[in-house]
Scaffold this motif. Structure first.
Motif, PDB file in Angstrom:
ATOM      1  N   UNK A 128       0.796  -1.293  -0.101  1.00 45.51           N
ATOM      2  CA  UNK A 128       0.114  -0.305   0.070  1.00 45.51           C
ATOM      3  C   UNK A 128       1.014   1.118   0.287  1.00 45.51           C
ATOM      4  N   UNK A 129       0.626   2.216  -0.912  1.00 45.39           N
ATOM      5  CA  UNK A 129       0.946   2.976  -1.054  1.00 45.39           C
ATOM      6  C   UNK A 129       1.209   4.424   0.508  1.00 45.39           C
ATOM      7  N   UNK A 130       1.597   4.499   0.812  1.00 46.00           N
ATOM      8  CA  UNK A 130       2.020   5.616   2.280  1.00 46.00           C
ATOM      9  C   UNK A 130       0.490   6.933   2.331  1.00 46.00           C
ATOM     10  N   UNK A 131      -0.346   6.372   3.445  1.00 35.88           N
ATOM     11  CA  UNK A 131      -1.456   7.383   3.822  1.00 35.88           C
ATOM     12  C   UNK A 131      -2.451   7.080   2.806  1.00 35.88           C
ATOM     13  N   UNK A 132      -2.680   5.401   2.949  1.00 38.47           N
ATOM     14  CA  UNK A 132      -3.800   4.862   2.293  1.00 38.47           C
ATOM     15  C   UNK A 132      -4.259   3.806   3.187  1.00 38.47           C
ATOM     16  N   UNK A 133      -5.181   3.839   3.219  1.00 40.97           N
ATOM     17  CA  UNK A 133      -6.477   2.945   3.603  1.00 40.97           C
ATOM     18  C   UNK A 133      -6.938   1.516   3.252  1.00 40.97           C
ATOM     19  N   UNK A 134      -7.006   0.541   2.965  1.00 40.25           N
ATOM     20  CA  UNK A 134      -7.733  -0.725   2.196  1.00 40.25           C
ATOM     21  C   UNK A 134      -8.696  -1.845   3.395  1.00 40.25           C
ATOM     22  N   UNK A 135      -9.925  -1.445   3.469  1.00 34.23           N
ATOM     23  CA  UNK A 135     -10.674  -2.230   4.484  1.00 34.23           C
ATOM     24  C   UNK A 135     -10.528  -3.098   3.241  1.00 34.23           C
ATOM     25  N   UNK A 136     -11.440  -4.746   4.507  1.00 35.51           N
ATOM     26  CA  UNK A 136     -11.495  -5.794   3.281  1.00 35.51           C
ATOM     27  C   UNK A 136     -12.653  -6.253   4.174  1.00 35.51           C
TER      28      UNK A 136
ATOM     29  N   UNK B 276     -22.997  -2.946   6.964  1.00 30.57           N
ATOM     30  CA  UNK B 276     -21.798  -2.225   6.503  1.00 30.57           C
ATOM     31  C   UNK B 276     -21.941  -0.926   6.681  1.00 30.57           C
ATOM     32  N   UNK B 277     -22.637  -0.644   6.117  1.00 31.60           N
ATOM     33  CA  UNK B 277     -23.296   0.898   6.118  1.00 31.60           C
ATOM     34  C   UNK B 277     -22.084   1.588   7.685  1.00 31.60           C
ATOM     35  N   UNK B 278     -23.140   1.263   8.338  1.00 32.59           N
ATOM     36  CA  UNK B 278     -22.841   2.078  10.221  1.00 32.59           C
ATOM     37  C   UNK B 278     -21.719   1.677   9.776  1.00 32.59           C
ATOM     38  N   UNK B 279     -21.038   0.347   9.370  1.00 29.22           N
ATOM     39  CA  UNK B 279     -19.768  -0.495  10.509  1.00 29.22           C
ATOM     40  C   UNK B 279     -18.563   0.677  10.199  1.00 29.22           C
ATOM     41  N   UNK B 280     -18.471   1.408   9.120  1.00 26.10           N
ATOM     42  CA  UNK B 280     -18.021   1.944   7.562  1.00 26.10           C
ATOM     43  C   UNK B 280     -17.994   3.606   8.045  1.00 26.10           C
ATOM     44  N   UNK B 281     -18.913   4.128   8.587  1.00 28.58           N
ATOM     45  CA  UNK B 281     -19.182   5.303   8.695  1.00 28.58           C
ATOM     46  C   UNK B 281     -18.438   6.117   9.219  1.00 28.58           C
ATOM     47  N   UNK B 282     -17.895   5.654   9.687  1.00 29.04           N
ATOM     48  CA  UNK B 282     -16.499   6.655  10.403  1.00 29.04           C
ATOM     49  C   UNK B 282     -15.470   7.121   9.089  1.00 29.04           C
ATOM     50  N   UNK B 283     -15.092   5.983   8.737  1.00 28.15           N
ATOM     51  CA  UNK B 283     -14.716   6.312   7.204  1.00 28.15           C
ATOM     52  C   UNK B 283     -14.453   6.857   5.476  1.00 28.15           C
ATOM     53  N   UNK B 284     -14.053   8.096   5.117  1.00 32.57           N
ATOM     54  CA  UNK B 284     -14.219   8.678   4.460  1.00 32.57           C
ATOM     55  C   UNK B 284     -14.068   7.852   2.956  1.00 32.57           C
ATOM     56  N   UNK B 285     -14.611   7.205   2.489  1.00 33.41           N
ATOM     57  CA  UNK B 285     -13.777   5.726   1.806  1.00 33.41           C
ATOM     58  C   UNK B 285     -14.322   6.644   0.212  1.00 33.41           C
ATOM     59  N   UNK B 286     -13.009   5.883  -0.542  1.00 37.92           N
ATOM     60  CA  UNK B 286     -13.272   7.684  -1.779  1.00 37.92           C
ATOM     61  C   UNK B 286     -13.575   5.842  -3.055  1.00 37.92           C
ATOM     62  N   UNK B 287     -13.456   4.682  -2.722  1.00 38.91           N
ATOM     63  CA  UNK B 287     -13.586   3.602  -4.014  1.00 38.91           C
ATOM     64  C   UNK B 287     -14.261   2.541  -3.154  1.00 38.91           C
ATOM     65  N   UNK B 288     -15.041   2.108  -3.581  1.00 36.25           N
ATOM     66  CA  UNK B 288     -15.635   0.534  -3.393  1.00 36.25           C
ATOM     67  C   UNK B 288     -15.701  -0.476  -4.670  1.00 36.25           C
ATOM     68  N   UNK B 289     -14.819  -1.822  -4.093  1.00 37.44           N
ATOM     69  CA  UNK B 289     -14.194  -2.346  -5.141  1.00 37.44           C
ATOM     70  C   UNK B 289     -15.045  -3.582  -4.937  1.00 37.44           C
ATOM     71  N   UNK B 290     -15.068  -4.589  -5.619  1.00 33.59           N
ATOM     72  CA  UNK B 290     -15.777  -5.936  -5.577  1.00 33.59           C
ATOM     73  C   UNK B 290     -15.550  -6.887  -6.975  1.00 33.59           C
ATOM     74  N   UNK B 291     -14.982  -7.639  -6.982  1.00 28.04           N
ATOM     75  CA  UNK B 291     -15.301  -8.833  -8.348  1.00 28.04           C
ATOM     76  C   UNK B 291     -17.022  -8.833  -8.882  1.00 28.04           C
ATOM     77  N   UNK B 292     -17.196  -8.695 -10.099  1.00 32.10           N
ATOM     78  CA  UNK B 292     -18.417  -8.408 -10.631  1.00 32.10           C
ATOM     79  C   UNK B 292     -19.214 -10.047 -10.411  1.00 32.10           C
ATOM     80  N   UNK B 293     -19.054 -10.944  -9.066  1.00 29.17           N
ATOM     81  CA  UNK B 293     -19.937 -11.791  -8.052  1.00 29.17           C
ATOM     82  C   UNK B 293     -21.796 -11.128  -7.729  1.00 29.17           C
TER      83      UNK B 293
END
Length: 163
Positions: A27-35, A57-74
Motif C-alpha cells: 500500500x502507498x503511504x497514507x492509504x487505507x484498504x478495508x477488506x 456494513x454501511x454503519x460499520x464503516x461510517x467513520x471512514x471517508x471511503x473514496x472507492x468501492x471495489x468488488x469482483x463482478x459476482x
C-alpha cells in the motif's frame, strides 16, 4: 533472428502489463484498504441474514471517508456492496477476482477504499501484501489495513452485522 525478436518483444511487454504476480506489492503511504467478505448467502443470492449484514456494513464503516468501492463482478459481492454504494453515492468498481491486489494498490494510493471479496481473492490480497493472519474470511469480518506516512502497515480487526 526470430527468436531474438520474440524475446525482445516479450521483455518489452512486461512493463506494459503493470504489476506481475509474485512481485512485492505494498500500500502507498497514507492509504487505507478495508477488506470484508461478501455477506451470508444461499447459492449466489444473499439470504435474509446476508441482506441484514450488507445493510450493517454501511454503519460499520461510517467513520471512514471511503473514496472507492471495489468488488469482483459476482452477484453476492455486488449485492453486499449495494447498500454502501447507495449510501455514499459511489459506484462499485469491478476488478478481476483472481488477482485484484495490483489494481487495489494502484487505485488506492493515498485514498481509502473497500474491497468486498471472496475467501480466495482475500487470501491472494493477504499473500501479495505480506499481511499477518487471520484474514477476514468469515461473514462479518472487517479488517482495516492502514499504511502510515512512512508506509508502515497496521491491521485493525473488527466484526459487524448479525452474530
Amino acid at each position: 533472428m526470430n527468436r531474438r525478436f520474440f524475446l525482445l518483444g516479450t521483455v518489452a511487454l512486461v512493463p506494459a502489463c503493470g504489476m506481475m504476480p509474485g512481485q512485492n506489492l505494498a500500500l502507498a503511504p497514507n492509504s487505507t484498504l478495508i477488506v470484508t467478505r461478501h455477506a451470508d448467502r444461499n447459492g449466489e443470492d444473499l439470504n435474509a441474514r446476508g441482506r441484514e449484514r450488507a445493510r450493517a456494513l454501511v454503519e460499520a464503516v461510517k467513520d471512514f471517508d471511503i473514496d472507492l468501492i471495489f468488488s469482483p463482478g459476482i452477484k453476492r459481492n455486488l449485492d453486499t456492496a449495494a447498500p454502501l454504494a447507495g449510501a455514499r453515492g459511489l459506484a462499485v468498481n469491478r476488478l478481476p477476482q483472481e488477482a485484484p491486489t495490483a489494481g487495489l494498490v494502484q487505485s488506492g494510493a493515498g485514498k481509502t477504499l473497500i474491497w468486498i471479496g471472496n475467501k480466495g481473492n482475500i487470501a491472494t490480497i493477504w499473500e501479495d501484501l505480506g499481511l499477518s493472519d487471520p484474514m477476514p474470511i468469515e461473514y462479518g469480518d472487517l479488517h482495516i489495513v492502514r499504511a502510515d506516512a512512512q508506509g508502515r502497515v497496521t491491521i485493525e480487526r473488527r466484526r459487524y452485522g448479525p452474530r
